[in-house]
Design a protein around this motif. Structure first.
Motif, PDB file in Angstrom:
ATOM      1  N   UNK A 166      -6.088  -3.200  15.242  1.00  0.00           N
ATOM      2  CA  UNK A 166      -5.080  -2.135  15.134  1.00  0.00           C
ATOM      3  C   UNK A 166      -4.083  -2.417  14.010  1.00  0.00           C
ATOM      4  N   UNK A 167      -3.743  -3.677  13.818  1.00  0.00           N
ATOM      5  CA  UNK A 167      -2.851  -4.053  12.716  1.00  0.00           C
ATOM      6  C   UNK A 167      -3.461  -3.710  11.362  1.00  0.00           C
ATOM      7  N   UNK A 168      -4.752  -4.020  11.200  1.00  0.00           N
ATOM      8  CA  UNK A 168      -5.443  -3.697   9.944  1.00  0.00           C
ATOM      9  C   UNK A 168      -5.539  -2.177   9.753  1.00  0.00           C
ATOM     10  N   UNK A 169      -5.791  -1.473  10.837  1.00  0.00           N
ATOM     11  CA  UNK A 169      -5.894  -0.011  10.756  1.00  0.00           C
ATOM     12  C   UNK A 169      -4.554   0.588  10.309  1.00  0.00           C
ATOM     13  N   UNK A 170      -3.466   0.118  10.941  1.00  0.00           N
ATOM     14  CA  UNK A 170      -2.137   0.641  10.583  1.00  0.00           C
ATOM     15  C   UNK A 170      -1.792   0.314   9.129  1.00  0.00           C
ATOM     16  N   UNK A 171      -2.078  -0.911   8.716  1.00  0.00           N
ATOM     17  CA  UNK A 171      -1.793  -1.305   7.327  1.00  0.00           C
ATOM     18  C   UNK A 171      -2.615  -0.472   6.344  1.00  0.00           C
ATOM     19  N   UNK A 172      -3.908  -0.320   6.654  1.00  0.00           N
ATOM     20  CA  UNK A 172      -4.781   0.477   5.797  1.00  0.00           C
ATOM     21  C   UNK A 172      -4.258   1.904   5.676  1.00  0.00           C
ATOM     22  N   UNK A 173      -3.917   2.498   6.814  1.00  0.00           N
ATOM     23  CA  UNK A 173      -3.434   3.882   6.809  1.00  0.00           C
ATOM     24  C   UNK A 173      -2.124   4.018   6.044  1.00  0.00           C
ATOM     25  N   UNK A 174      -1.260   3.008   6.175  1.00  0.00           N
ATOM     26  CA  UNK A 174       0.017   3.030   5.446  1.00  0.00           C
ATOM     27  C   UNK A 174      -0.237   2.942   3.939  1.00  0.00           C
ATOM     28  N   UNK A 175      -1.153   2.071   3.536  1.00  0.00           N
ATOM     29  CA  UNK A 175      -1.486   1.968   2.111  1.00  0.00           C
ATOM     30  C   UNK A 175      -2.081   3.282   1.595  1.00  0.00           C
ATOM     31  N   UNK A 176      -2.917   3.928   2.415  1.00  0.00           N
ATOM     32  CA  UNK A 176      -3.473   5.235   2.020  1.00  0.00           C
ATOM     33  C   UNK A 176      -2.354   6.269   1.854  1.00  0.00           C
ATOM     34  N   UNK A 177      -1.406   6.276   2.782  1.00  0.00           N
ATOM     35  CA  UNK A 177      -0.265   7.205   2.675  1.00  0.00           C
ATOM     36  C   UNK A 177       0.531   6.943   1.402  1.00  0.00           C
ATOM     37  N   UNK A 178       0.792   5.665   1.120  1.00  0.00           N
ATOM     38  CA  UNK A 178       1.533   5.312  -0.098  1.00  0.00           C
ATOM     39  C   UNK A 178       0.761   5.718  -1.352  1.00  0.00           C
ATOM     40  N   UNK A 179      -0.551   5.546  -1.307  1.00  0.00           N
ATOM     41  CA  UNK A 179      -1.374   5.933  -2.456  1.00  0.00           C
ATOM     42  C   UNK A 179      -1.292   7.443  -2.683  1.00  0.00           C
ATOM     43  N   UNK A 180      -1.361   8.204  -1.587  1.00  0.00           N
ATOM     44  CA  UNK A 180      -1.256   9.672  -1.722  1.00  0.00           C
ATOM     45  C   UNK A 180       0.121  10.072  -2.257  1.00  0.00           C
ATOM     46  N   UNK A 181       1.161   9.414  -1.761  1.00  0.00           N
ATOM     47  CA  UNK A 181       2.515   9.703  -2.264  1.00  0.00           C
ATOM     48  C   UNK A 181       2.603   9.410  -3.764  1.00  0.00           C
ATOM     49  N   UNK A 182       2.020   8.310  -4.183  1.00  0.00           N
ATOM     50  CA  UNK A 182       2.033   7.952  -5.608  1.00  0.00           C
ATOM     51  C   UNK A 182       1.244   8.969  -6.429  1.00  0.00           C
ATOM     52  N   UNK A 183       0.155   9.470  -5.871  1.00  0.00           N
ATOM     53  CA  UNK A 183      -0.631  10.480  -6.584  1.00  0.00           C
ATOM     54  C   UNK A 183       0.147  11.788  -6.725  1.00  0.00           C
ATOM     55  N   UNK A 184       0.898  12.138  -5.698  1.00  0.00           N
ATOM     56  CA  UNK A 184       1.734  13.347  -5.775  1.00  0.00           C
ATOM     57  C   UNK A 184       2.794  13.163  -6.861  1.00  0.00           C
ATOM     58  N   UNK A 185       3.423  11.994  -6.885  1.00  0.00           N
ATOM     59  CA  UNK A 185       4.414  11.713  -7.936  1.00  0.00           C
ATOM     60  C   UNK A 185       3.757  11.803  -9.312  1.00  0.00           C
ATOM     61  N   UNK A 186       2.596  11.179  -9.444  1.00  0.00           N
ATOM     62  CA  UNK A 186       1.868  11.211 -10.719  1.00  0.00           C
ATOM     63  C   UNK A 186       1.610  12.645 -11.156  1.00  0.00           C
TER      64      UNK A 186
END
Length: 176
Positions: free
Chosen positions: A22-42
């Protein structure tokens, strides 16, 4: 160690592995969210740069028009200047009308040149912003790639952990 002790140990290990999973899942999902946020900024920075490039394109047309008007007024002013010199050489002294016309074209040259410079200054100002937006877009893109890479690592750990859980469950008796 009795079977019930082994089962308790395996159950404890399963709980720990599930928590890790569950820790890996949460971390992975958080990184995916951050990546999407960065793509929106880009994408937003790219759009801002593109919008300013369109504005600059129109401003360049406007500047070029002023430059052409400046050239035309200069040419007319020079034609009148030559005409005045010719008439002076012929002894004509009443040149006030031509001098006024020459001065009028000179004022146009000064006015059109000033407007051209003003527009050019806006173009340069926008160009600096465009460069900044492009740089910010590139930085957001790089950040997105880093987040994706981190998400991939977390996903690999997630899969590894899931495989360990499956292996532990396979060790348990079928009737449990």
């Amino acid at each position: 160690m009795s079977i019930s002790d082994e089962i308790l140990t395996l159950d404890k290990i399963l709980k720990e592995k599930n928590a890790e999973l569950n820790g890996h899942r949460k971390s992975r999902d958080k990184f995916h969210d951050n990546a999407r946020d960065s793509q929106v900024k880009r994408d937003n920075f790219r759009k801002m740069a593109q919008d300013l490039m369109k504005v600059n394109s129109e401003l360049k047309k406007q500047r070029n028009t002023y430059n052409e008007l400046t050239r035309e007024a200069k040419s007319k002013r020079e034609d009148i200047k030559i005409r005045i010199e010719e008439l002076r050489a012929d002894g004509v002294r009443d040149l006030d009308q031509l001098k006024a016309e020459r001065d009028s074209y000179h004022r146009q040259v000064v006015e059109y040149h000033a407007k051209s410079q003003e527009v050019h200054a806006h173009i340069e100002e926008n160009s600096e912003k465009i460069d900044l937006y492009k740089k910010m877009s590139d930085q957001a893109h790089e950040q997105s790639l880093k987040f994706r890479e981190a998400a991939d690592k977390e996903h690999q750990e997630f899969v590894r952990c899931l495989d360990e859980i499956k292996a532990i469950r396979d060790e348990l008796p079928d009737d449990l």
